[in-house]
Design a protein around this motif. Sequence first.
Motif, mmCIF file in Angstrom:
data_model
loop_
_atom_site.group_PDB
_atom_site.id
_atom_site.type_symbol
_atom_site.label_atom_id
_atom_site.label_comp_id
_atom_site.label_asym_id
_atom_site.label_seq_id
_atom_site.Cartn_x
_atom_site.Cartn_y
_atom_site.Cartn_z
ATOM 1 N N UNK A 178 0.836 -1.207 0.000
ATOM 2 C CA UNK A 178 0.000 0.000 0.000
ATOM 3 C C UNK A 178 0.873 1.260 0.000
ATOM 4 N N UNK A 179 1.910 1.277 0.790
ATOM 5 C CA UNK A 179 2.801 2.438 0.842
ATOM 6 C C UNK A 179 3.466 2.663 -0.508
ATOM 7 N N UNK A 180 3.951 1.590 -1.111
ATOM 8 C CA UNK A 180 4.605 1.727 -2.421
ATOM 9 C C UNK A 180 3.624 2.169 -3.501
ATOM 10 N N UNK A 181 2.404 1.676 -3.444
ATOM 11 C CA UNK A 181 1.396 2.110 -4.417
ATOM 12 C C UNK A 181 1.043 3.582 -4.249
ATOM 13 N N UNK A 182 0.988 4.060 -3.012
ATOM 14 C CA UNK A 182 0.723 5.484 -2.764
ATOM 15 C C UNK A 182 1.863 6.326 -3.332
ATOM 16 N N UNK A 183 3.096 5.892 -3.102
ATOM 17 C CA UNK A 183 4.249 6.634 -3.616
ATOM 18 C C UNK A 183 4.230 6.665 -5.140
ATOM 19 N N UNK A 184 3.993 5.513 -5.756
ATOM 20 C CA UNK A 184 3.963 5.460 -7.225
ATOM 21 C C UNK A 184 2.817 6.280 -7.803
ATOM 22 N N UNK A 185 1.658 6.218 -7.174
ATOM 23 C CA UNK A 185 0.511 6.971 -7.661
ATOM 24 C C UNK A 185 0.757 8.476 -7.549
ATOM 25 N N UNK A 186 1.299 8.903 -6.422
ATOM 26 C CA UNK A 186 1.579 10.330 -6.246
ATOM 27 C C UNK A 186 2.637 10.808 -7.231
ATOM 28 N N UNK A 187 3.640 9.988 -7.484
ATOM 29 C CA UNK A 187 4.668 10.354 -8.445
ATOM 30 C C UNK A 187 4.079 10.480 -9.843
ATOM 31 N N UNK A 188 3.232 9.548 -10.204
ATOM 32 C CA UNK A 188 2.589 9.595 -11.521
ATOM 33 C C UNK A 188 1.705 10.838 -11.649
ATOM 34 N N UNK A 189 0.914 11.117 -10.621
ATOM 35 C CA UNK A 189 0.051 12.299 -10.664
ATOM 36 C C UNK A 189 0.868 13.582 -10.743
ATOM 37 N N UNK A 190 1.978 13.623 -10.029
ATOM 38 C CA UNK A 190 2.843 14.808 -10.053
ATOM 39 C C UNK A 190 3.435 15.017 -11.447
ATOM 40 N N UNK A 191 3.756 13.921 -12.139
ATOM 41 C CA UNK A 191 4.314 14.046 -13.481
ATOM 42 C C UNK A 191 3.239 14.460 -14.493
#
Length: 73
Positions: A13-26
């Motif tokens: 869950x933590x890794x998915x949150x990090x990846x999702x936030x990174x994708x949204x930021x890009x």
Amino acid sequence: MSALFNFHSFLTVVLLVICTCTYLKMQFPAILEQKTGFRGFFWKAARIGRPSFPFLHLFLRIETNDRLSRKKN
């Protein structure tokens, strides 16, 4: 079982949150510009994920394959 009580699920869950936030930021940089408050948590997750995004993606792929292979057995 809840992701809070299972370390493997919590890590996923933590890794998915990090990846999702990174994708949204890009894709939509204006969404995560606020560095404080509730959105600040997601800004920090995107900040963590930006330099390590390929490694996180690889780790999540490996973990997904591991979970799928466990379900088949």
